[in-house]
Design a protein around this motif. Sequence first.
Motif, PDB file in Angstrom:
ATOM      1  N   GLY A  10      -6.198   4.171  -1.362  1.00  0.00           N
ATOM      2  CA  GLY A  10      -5.651   5.096  -1.745  1.00  0.00           C
ATOM      3  C   GLY A  10      -3.731   4.682  -1.703  1.00  0.00           C
ATOM      4  O   GLY A  10      -2.961   4.818  -1.991  1.00  0.00           O
ATOM      5  N   LYS A  13      -5.259  -0.188  -4.570  1.00  0.00           N
ATOM      6  CA  LYS A  13      -5.080  -1.769  -5.040  1.00  0.00           C
ATOM      7  C   LYS A  13      -6.433  -1.362  -6.206  1.00  0.00           C
ATOM      8  O   LYS A  13      -6.448  -2.680  -7.087  1.00  0.00           O
ATOM      9  CB  LYS A  13      -6.984  -1.763  -3.776  1.00  0.00           C
ATOM     10  CG  LYS A  13      -6.774  -1.909  -2.691  1.00  0.00           C
ATOM     11  CD  LYS A  13      -8.116  -2.017  -1.744  1.00  0.00           C
ATOM     12  CE  LYS A  13      -8.549  -0.355  -1.500  1.00  0.00           C
ATOM     13  NZ  LYS A  13      -7.749   0.647  -0.879  1.00  0.00           N
ATOM     14  N   THR A  14      -6.813  -0.479  -6.551  1.00  0.00           N
ATOM     15  CA  THR A  14      -7.462  -0.177  -8.181  1.00  0.00           C
ATOM     16  C   THR A  14      -6.051  -0.489  -9.359  1.00  0.00           C
ATOM     17  O   THR A  14      -6.674  -1.194  -9.996  1.00  0.00           O
ATOM     18  CB  THR A  14      -7.986   0.905  -8.024  1.00  0.00           C
ATOM     19  OG1 THR A  14      -9.222   0.839  -6.944  1.00  0.00           O
ATOM     20  CG2 THR A  14      -9.039   1.230  -9.262  1.00  0.00           C
ATOM     21  N   THR A  15      -5.254   0.549  -8.818  1.00  0.00           N
ATOM     22  CA  THR A  15      -4.231  -0.160 -10.006  1.00  0.00           C
ATOM     23  C   THR A  15      -3.534  -1.315 -10.334  1.00  0.00           C
ATOM     24  O   THR A  15      -3.786  -2.047 -11.490  1.00  0.00           O
ATOM     25  CB  THR A  15      -3.036   1.283  -9.289  1.00  0.00           C
ATOM     26  OG1 THR A  15      -3.234   2.197  -9.018  1.00  0.00           O
ATOM     27  CG2 THR A  15      -2.218   1.148 -10.593  1.00  0.00           C
ATOM     28  N   ASN A 195       3.321  -1.160  -2.821  1.00  0.00           N
ATOM     29  CA  ASN A 195       3.271  -0.589  -4.083  1.00  0.00           C
ATOM     30  C   ASN A 195       3.725   0.933  -4.342  1.00  0.00           C
ATOM     31  O   ASN A 195       3.492   1.085  -2.347  1.00  0.00           O
ATOM     32  CB  ASN A 195       1.565  -0.100  -3.733  1.00  0.00           C
ATOM     33  CG  ASN A 195       1.305   0.683  -5.715  1.00  0.00           C
ATOM     34  OD1 ASN A 195       2.415   0.674  -6.222  1.00  0.00           O
ATOM     35  ND2 ASN A 195       0.470   1.188  -5.811  1.00  0.00           N
TER      36      ASN A 195
HETATM   37  N1  LIG Z   1       2.680   3.109  -8.890  1.00  0.00           N
HETATM   38  C1  LIG Z   1       2.616   3.983  -8.328  1.00  0.00           C
HETATM   39  N2  LIG Z   1       2.770   5.029  -8.717  1.00  0.00           N
HETATM   40  C2  LIG Z   1       2.684   5.891  -8.428  1.00  0.00           C
HETATM   41  N3  LIG Z   1       1.350   6.631  -8.392  1.00  0.00           N
HETATM   42  C3  LIG Z   1       0.483   5.233  -7.842  1.00  0.00           C
HETATM   43  C4  LIG Z   1       0.765   4.111  -8.729  1.00  0.00           C
HETATM   44  N4  LIG Z   1      -0.335   3.094  -7.654  1.00  0.00           N
HETATM   45  C5  LIG Z   1      -1.329   4.137  -7.399  1.00  0.00           C
HETATM   46  N5  LIG Z   1      -0.977   5.049  -7.555  1.00  0.00           N
HETATM   47  C6  LIG Z   1      -1.903   6.567  -7.187  1.00  0.00           C
HETATM   48  O1  LIG Z   1      -2.190   6.473  -5.858  1.00  0.00           O
HETATM   49  C7  LIG Z   1      -3.516   6.809  -5.991  1.00  0.00           C
HETATM   50  C8  LIG Z   1      -4.537   5.790  -5.722  1.00  0.00           C
HETATM   51  O2  LIG Z   1      -4.261   4.591  -6.688  1.00  0.00           O
HETATM   52  P1  LIG Z   1      -5.938   3.718  -6.540  1.00  0.00           P
HETATM   53  O3  LIG Z   1      -5.096   2.775  -7.205  1.00  0.00           O
HETATM   54  O4  LIG Z   1      -6.566   4.536  -7.190  1.00  0.00           O
HETATM   55  O5  LIG Z   1      -5.841   3.026  -5.336  1.00  0.00           O
HETATM   56  P2  LIG Z   1      -6.968   2.195  -4.243  1.00  0.00           P
HETATM   57  O6  LIG Z   1      -7.670   2.186  -5.042  1.00  0.00           O
HETATM   58  O7  LIG Z   1      -6.320   1.801  -3.175  1.00  0.00           O
HETATM   59  O8  LIG Z   1      -7.278   3.828  -3.706  1.00  0.00           O
HETATM   60  C9  LIG Z   1      -3.498   7.076  -7.529  1.00  0.00           C
HETATM   61  O9  LIG Z   1      -3.854   8.576  -7.648  1.00  0.00           O
HETATM   62  C10 LIG Z   1      -2.748   6.809  -8.548  1.00  0.00           C
HETATM   63  O10 LIG Z   1      -2.376   7.145  -9.302  1.00  0.00           O
END
Ligand SMILES: Nc1ncnc2c1ncn2[C@@H]1O[C@H](COP(=O)(O)OP(=O)(O)O)[C@@H](O)[C@H]1O
Length: 256
Positions: A10, A13-15, A195
């Motif tokens: 959460g 990472k994916t973002t 992040n």
């Molecule tokens: N910079 C950001 N600002 C606001 N929300 C974010 C940001 N980066 C990620 N999120 C939110 O956080 C959640 C987890 O992001 P994600 O990239 O899926 O994390 P992971 O891959 O590490 O589990 C998602 O709901 C995403 O929309």
Amino acid sequence: MKLAISGKGGVGKTTLAALLAQYYADAGRQVLAVDADPSPCLAGALGFPPELREMLHPIAEMDALIEERTGAKPGTIGGFFTINPRVDDIPERFSVLYKGVRLLEMGSVDTGGSGCICPEAAMLKTLFMHLLFREEDILILDMYAGVEHLGRATVDFVDAMLIVVEPTRRSIGTAAQIKQLANDIGLTRLWMVGNKVRNAEEAEFLETNSPGLPLLGWLPADLGVQEADRLGIPVYEYVPALRQSTSKMAVDLLKE
Ligand SMILES: Nc1ncnc2c1ncn2[C@@H]1O[C@H](COP(=O)(O)OP(=O)(O)O)[C@@H](O)[C@H]1O
Ligand SMILES: [Mg+2]
């Protein structure tokens, strides 16, 4: 360049994987993004339209392919199967291209922590090694939480591992653990990426509390990230602030 992205669930990472992949693709590089999360969602962050998402199938779930290549049905234990199945055609055959980013979903095998020896695990392991060994312009691995599953090969072939953190002590604690695990297997080219940073204070918190990891950069908190997901638009297109922060990091990584 081969990049692995890790960090607690959460944190983003994916973002980050999607942003970096799109940056390099737009810069004219050949990009292969690998979703190694048990519940894949990189396609969403990259804004893959439904018809392309339908074409994506995690390799771990391709029973017929696994049986063809290993000689045994997935789920079987104890029988004979090859532990180094042919995988060289898999990245091209099963990845799907959108806006210059090639995406491959790995899926996962529930090994129950025992490092199970089963056909599907042999398949994923061989594929993972193949991806690390082969020539690739830009390879981005969207990993899940820890690094336990990373073997020695990672050390030799991954150019950098990015550990994503939120500006909280808890998140930094996890980063410290990941750093330790990575160092244990000899992986030292590590960077921290902040992040969901809301203000200068939080950015400074990351700088001063880093567990001995250089800070590559940070991405601001932006409600647009969730909105982009809902609308099916790539984060890279929808949220300019994140695109800008990513560009700088992407350029710095190439200088390393
Ligand atoms: N910079 C950001 N600002 C606001 N929300 C974010 C940001 N980066 C990620 N999120 C939110 O956080 C959640 C987890 O992001 P994600 O990239 O899926 O994390 P992971 O891959 O590490 O589990 C998602 O709901 C995403 O929309
Ligand atoms: Mg993820």
